[in-house]
Design a protein around this motif. Structure first.
Motif, PDB file in Angstrom:
ATOM      1  N   TRP A  83       0.724  -1.043   0.204  1.00 35.34           N
ATOM      2  CA  TRP A  83       0.025   0.072   0.019  1.00 35.34           C
ATOM      3  C   TRP A  83       0.809   1.364   0.176  1.00 35.34           C
ATOM      4  O   TRP A  83       0.677   2.008  -0.809  1.00 35.34           O
ATOM      5  CB  TRP A  83      -1.039  -0.012   1.130  1.00 35.34           C
ATOM      6  CG  TRP A  83      -1.710   1.070   1.364  1.00 35.34           C
ATOM      7  CD1 TRP A  83      -1.505   2.260   2.185  1.00 35.34           C
ATOM      8  CD2 TRP A  83      -2.818   1.381   0.946  1.00 35.34           C
ATOM      9  NE1 TRP A  83      -2.352   3.291   2.094  1.00 35.34           N
ATOM     10  CE2 TRP A  83      -3.489   2.606   1.329  1.00 35.34           C
ATOM     11  CE3 TRP A  83      -3.768   0.606  -0.142  1.00 35.34           C
ATOM     12  CZ2 TRP A  83      -4.751   3.203   0.935  1.00 35.34           C
ATOM     13  CZ3 TRP A  83      -4.975   1.314  -0.353  1.00 35.34           C
ATOM     14  CH2 TRP A  83      -5.499   2.450  -0.007  1.00 35.34           C
ATOM     15  N   ASP A 110       2.551   1.667  -3.194  1.00 35.52           N
ATOM     16  CA  ASP A 110       1.729   2.192  -4.058  1.00 35.52           C
ATOM     17  C   ASP A 110       1.487   3.754  -4.151  1.00 35.52           C
ATOM     18  O   ASP A 110       1.454   4.466  -4.864  1.00 35.52           O
ATOM     19  CB  ASP A 110       0.418   1.321  -3.880  1.00 35.52           C
ATOM     20  CG  ASP A 110      -0.691   1.877  -5.081  1.00 35.52           C
ATOM     21  OD1 ASP A 110      -0.430   2.452  -6.201  1.00 35.52           O
ATOM     22  OD2 ASP A 110      -2.004   1.828  -4.608  1.00 35.52           O
ATOM     23  N   ALA A 125     -12.804   5.168  -2.289  1.00 33.07           N
ATOM     24  CA  ALA A 125     -12.117   3.856  -3.030  1.00 33.07           C
ATOM     25  C   ALA A 125     -10.792   3.430  -2.246  1.00 33.07           C
ATOM     26  O   ALA A 125     -10.845   2.218  -2.086  1.00 33.07           O
ATOM     27  CB  ALA A 125     -11.807   4.240  -4.518  1.00 33.07           C
ATOM     28  N   ARG A 126     -10.172   4.346  -1.684  1.00 29.87           N
ATOM     29  CA  ARG A 126      -8.886   3.967  -0.914  1.00 29.87           C
ATOM     30  C   ARG A 126      -9.140   3.089   0.275  1.00 29.87           C
ATOM     31  O   ARG A 126      -8.632   2.069   0.606  1.00 29.87           O
ATOM     32  CB  ARG A 126      -8.129   5.153  -0.530  1.00 29.87           C
ATOM     33  CG  ARG A 126      -7.563   5.967  -1.611  1.00 29.87           C
ATOM     34  CD  ARG A 126      -6.420   5.241  -2.170  1.00 29.87           C
ATOM     35  NE  ARG A 126      -5.625   6.237  -2.957  1.00 29.87           N
ATOM     36  CZ  ARG A 126      -4.722   5.663  -3.671  1.00 29.87           C
ATOM     37  NH1 ARG A 126      -4.453   4.444  -3.789  1.00 29.87           N
ATOM     38  NH2 ARG A 126      -3.872   6.650  -4.294  1.00 29.87           N
ATOM     39  N   ASP A 133     -11.824   1.309   0.880  1.00 30.05           N
ATOM     40  CA  ASP A 133     -12.124  -0.059   0.313  1.00 30.05           C
ATOM     41  C   ASP A 133     -11.046  -0.655  -0.316  1.00 30.05           C
ATOM     42  O   ASP A 133     -11.178  -1.849  -0.678  1.00 30.05           O
ATOM     43  CB  ASP A 133     -13.446   0.321  -0.879  1.00 30.05           C
ATOM     44  CG  ASP A 133     -14.728   0.637  -0.302  1.00 30.05           C
ATOM     45  OD1 ASP A 133     -14.856   0.379   1.061  1.00 30.05           O
ATOM     46  OD2 ASP A 133     -15.532   1.065  -1.032  1.00 30.05           O
ATOM     47  N   GLY A 134      -9.968  -0.315  -0.305  1.00 25.04           N
ATOM     48  CA  GLY A 134      -8.963  -0.944  -0.717  1.00 25.04           C
ATOM     49  C   GLY A 134      -8.207  -0.966  -2.138  1.00 25.04           C
ATOM     50  O   GLY A 134      -7.511  -1.939  -2.536  1.00 25.04           O
ATOM     51  N   ALA A 135      -8.913  -0.093  -2.856  1.00 24.22           N
ATOM     52  CA  ALA A 135      -8.375   0.066  -4.134  1.00 24.22           C
ATOM     53  C   ALA A 135      -6.989   0.646  -4.250  1.00 24.22           C
ATOM     54  O   ALA A 135      -6.540   1.488  -3.631  1.00 24.22           O
ATOM     55  CB  ALA A 135      -9.531   0.844  -4.846  1.00 24.22           C
ATOM     56  N   SER A 136      -6.373  -0.085  -5.037  1.00 31.66           N
ATOM     57  CA  SER A 136      -5.008   0.482  -5.647  1.00 31.66           C
ATOM     58  C   SER A 136      -5.091   1.648  -6.421  1.00 31.66           C
ATOM     59  O   SER A 136      -6.162   1.982  -6.942  1.00 31.66           O
ATOM     60  CB  SER A 136      -3.900  -0.654  -6.424  1.00 31.66           C
ATOM     61  OG  SER A 136      -4.750  -0.821  -7.471  1.00 31.66           O
ATOM     62  N   SER A 137      -3.958   2.447  -6.716  1.00 32.46           N
ATOM     63  CA  SER A 137      -4.235   3.721  -7.401  1.00 32.46           C
ATOM     64  C   SER A 137      -4.407   3.097  -9.012  1.00 32.46           C
ATOM     65  O   SER A 137      -5.320   4.167  -9.378  1.00 32.46           O
ATOM     66  CB  SER A 137      -2.697   4.143  -7.533  1.00 32.46           C
ATOM     67  OG  SER A 137      -2.213   4.849  -6.225  1.00 32.46           O
ATOM     68  N   ARG A 142      -6.454   0.862  -9.636  1.00 33.31           N
ATOM     69  CA  ARG A 142      -8.043   0.685  -9.706  1.00 33.31           C
ATOM     70  C   ARG A 142      -8.691   1.961  -9.716  1.00 33.31           C
ATOM     71  O   ARG A 142      -9.846   2.369 -10.217  1.00 33.31           O
ATOM     72  CB  ARG A 142      -8.504  -0.329  -8.593  1.00 33.31           C
ATOM     73  CG  ARG A 142      -7.976  -1.794  -8.602  1.00 33.31           C
ATOM     74  CD  ARG A 142      -8.561  -2.558  -7.525  1.00 33.31           C
ATOM     75  NE  ARG A 142      -9.971  -2.540  -7.635  1.00 33.31           N
ATOM     76  CZ  ARG A 142     -10.497  -3.431  -7.978  1.00 33.31           C
ATOM     77  NH1 ARG A 142     -10.031  -4.346  -8.800  1.00 33.31           N
ATOM     78  NH2 ARG A 142     -11.823  -3.566  -7.901  1.00 33.31           N
TER      79      ARG A 142
END
Lengths: 335, 302
Positions: free
Chosen positions: A40, A43, B198-199, B201-205, B207
């Motif tokens: 994370w 990223d 979105a973050r 909820d665990g979304a990567s960049s 996504r």
């Protein structure tokens, strides 16, 4: 490109979210969380650079590197036939072009064509924007129509204007005859040919600049006008004291963009020439620096000399830019 | 309601309340209703803008004898379709259209994609050196492209790419305006809360880009795409330099070739110019409003 609409809340990945620890803190889960958290952080830290790097890589390859390499090549003799063979000559390319009367001729022409195409263009654009800023029926129609020339290519526009400016049977001379003016030899006169070339540029770009001014005018808060009106300012004084100062950044922007554009005029004079050569008319009367560069590099095949011309143009633009910012700073300080 | 009242594309609020819209219109429309003088000037400008385009078609429908007479023709003759056909074949316009579509399409799509992700990063992500890098992006807008043509030409010669379309496409992918345009749009149109949600909820960049940024940016992407397509379609200098021999010209290079020769057929040249302009005029007729909106939007915030 995606076509999904339910994107405001992407589906959650169970357990993958940081800050939402899975139940049962075993050592394994702990390690998994640490790993996810590291990923994370990586990223968050690096993806911005990933997003902007394609632009910068392309700019390095096709913008910055060529810019510097042009400077390097300008110090060498390079022939078009063997572009990889370079012989060091120092500043000789520069002295050669400065000694060439056609360079100074092209520089003068670029300046005059630049002035007679840019100044009326921006003034007219300002007036058109002012009119379009009224409450109008069919304003969208007028905006689209004003932009139609922008969609016309340099090649198509120049070819049409060559015909319109024809000496014997051209439309423009015919109209001039109606009001009692003799035929003008648009292609061979000094000023007439420069005016004709400029008119192609003016035709293509005035509407575009008008829309940019219009956008800026619409962003001016109405209360400025109201308080000016309360103070008894006339419509003209409102324009001078409210509209123009508010548009200053936009005007500066259009001046810079037009100056850069004017320094590179190439297609219009190339195609306006009856002989389709790079000399800009029989007496070089409308040869611009862009054409001169092309002539030296691709007709006479001296790429090194062409590079010197390119860098000279760049330096001139930098000087103009500095003068520009100096003037605008003065203006801001005095107002 | 006139079209000035329609919502500008950059408005972050999907449907602003009526009062706000009216206030905005009052500001935009500003002072007066236009009088007859204003309409007169606009009518004149409309004629000036459109006349050369219409006259291209008129000249293309005539023959050279008629074009070499005074007064010049003001109305269509009988030759239009013949001349269009001959110009189509003579200038190899079929292939040129294909090439130009390929060049303009590829470069517009790539620019839109790269500009959107870069614009998103500059608008919404925090990273070291962001402001300095953004300044560099804006600065690159002032570097005249003409400065790079000589080394680019050498590169192309070295790679043996002359007369090949990638030689035209690759240098056209650098576009600072696009990055800036998308940044300005996303700054307003993309609320931080959506990204944060979105973050959480665990979304990567990636996504986030795919599922949040692209859908939100779609209107601006469409406008930028059209602007870049027009620009690439009309590009002249660089294609003229690298695509001259006998390979695969773009429409503009093919048109320039039409004008050559000792006794050029003027009507034929006009037919070619008309054919080369028509596709873009069609695009304008259909999407003109959006393109105008895009230019104005890029201007205000720029």
């Amino acid at each position: 490109m995606t076509s999904r609409h339910d994107t405001a809340a992407p589906p959650a990945k169970g357990g993958a979210a940081p800050g939402r620890p899975p139940a049962g803190d075993t050592a394994q889960a702990e390690r998994k969380r640490a790993r996810l958290s590291r990923r994370w952080q990586r990223d968050m830290r690096w993806s911005p650079y990933a997003f902007i790097s394609p632009f910068f890589l392309l700019f390095l390859a096709f913008g910055l590197f060529p810019l510097i390499y042009t400077g390097w090549a300008s110090l060498h003799t390079v022939e078009l036939t063997a572009p990889t063979d370079m012989t060091w000559v120092g500043l000789r390319n520069y002295t050669r072009i400065f000694d060439d009367e056609f360079f100074w001729n092209a520089a003068r022409n670029t300046l005059t064509i630049g002035v007679i195409s840019t100044v009326p263009q921006l003034l007219m654009a300002m007036g058109i924007a002012h009119i379009l800023n009224y409450k109008l029926r069919g304003s969208t129609f007028y905006r689209v129509v004003m932009l139609a020339p922008y969609a016309t290519s340099i090649a198509a526009a120049s070819l049409v204007f060559v015909l319109l400016f024809g000496r014997d049977y051209g439309m423009i001379n015919w109209v001039l005859n109606l009001v009692g003016i003799d035929n003008v030899d648009w292609q061979n006169g000094h000023w007439s040919s420069q005016f004709a070339v400029s008119s192609i540029i003016i035709w293509r770009w005035t509407g575009y600049n008008a829309l940019i001014y219009l956008a800026a005018m619409q962003a001016i808060p109405q209360d400025l006008y109201e308080s000016a009106a309360l103070d008894g300012a006339s419509r003209w004084r409102q324009f001078v004291h409210v509209t123009l100062p508010s548009l200053r950044p936009t005007i500066l922007f259009t001046v810079v963009v037009s100056t850069i554009g004017a320094s590179q005029v190439f297609g219009e004079p190339l195609l306006f020439d009856a002989n389709k050569g790079a000399s800009g008319g029989s007496q070089h009367q409308f040869q611009t620096l862009g054409l001169y560069l092309y002539e030296q590099g691709w007709i006479n095949q001296h790429l090194g000399r062409a590079s010197a011309i390119a860098w000279t143009m760049f330096l001139i633009l930098i000087v103009i830019g500095l003068v520009n910012s100096l003037i605008s700073r003065r203006l801001r300080a005095s107002s | 309601m006139t079209s000035t009242l329609t919502k500008p594309p950059a408005d972050p609020v999907p449907t602003p309340p009526r009062r706000a819209r009216r206030a905005k219109a009052g500001r935009a429309g500003g002072q007066l209703h236009a009088g007859p003088l204003a309409y007169g000037i606009l009518a004149l400008l409309t004629v000036v803008s459109l006349f050369p385009l219409v006259w291209t078609a008129i000249a293309a429908s005539r023959d050279n004898q008629r074009l070499a007479q005074t007064p010049p023709p003001f109305w269509f003759g009988a030759n239009l379709f013949d001349k269009l056909q001959i110009a189509w074949v003579d200038a190899n316009l079929g292939e040129a259209f294909l090439n130009t579509t390929l060049v303009a399409g590829t470069s517009a799509l790539t620019i839109v994609f790269l500009s959107t992700i870069a614009g998103f990063a500059f608008a919404k992500l925090r990273f070291k050196g962001r402001n300095a890098l953004l300044l560099i992006v804006i600065g690159t807008m002032t570097v005249p492209p003409q400065l790079s043509i000589i080394p680019l030409y050498m590169m192309v010669a070295k790679l043996d790419w002359s007369d090949q379309l990638q030689a035209v496409i690759l240098p056209s992918l650098v576009n600072a305006f696009g990055v800036f345009f998308m940044r300005q749009y996303l700054l307003q149109a993309l609320p931080d809360e959506i990204i944060e949600a979105a973050r959480v909820d665990g979304a990567s960049s990636w996504r986030v880009v795919w599922h949040v940024v692209f859908p939100v940016a779609r209107p601006a992407m469409a406008v930028l795409g059209m602007l870049m397509f027009v620009q690439a379609w009309n590009d002249f200098l660089w294609p003229f330099l690298v695509l001259t021999q006998n390979g695969s010209p773009t429409v503009q290079v093919a048109l320039a070739g039409l004008g050559r020769g000792y006794t050029p057929d003027q009507a034929l040249i006009m037919a070619g110019a008309l054919l080369g302009t028509l596709p873009l005029l069609l695009v304008f007729a259909v999407f003109g409003k959006q393109i105008v909106g895009g230019i104005m939007q890029g201007a205000v915030k720029g």
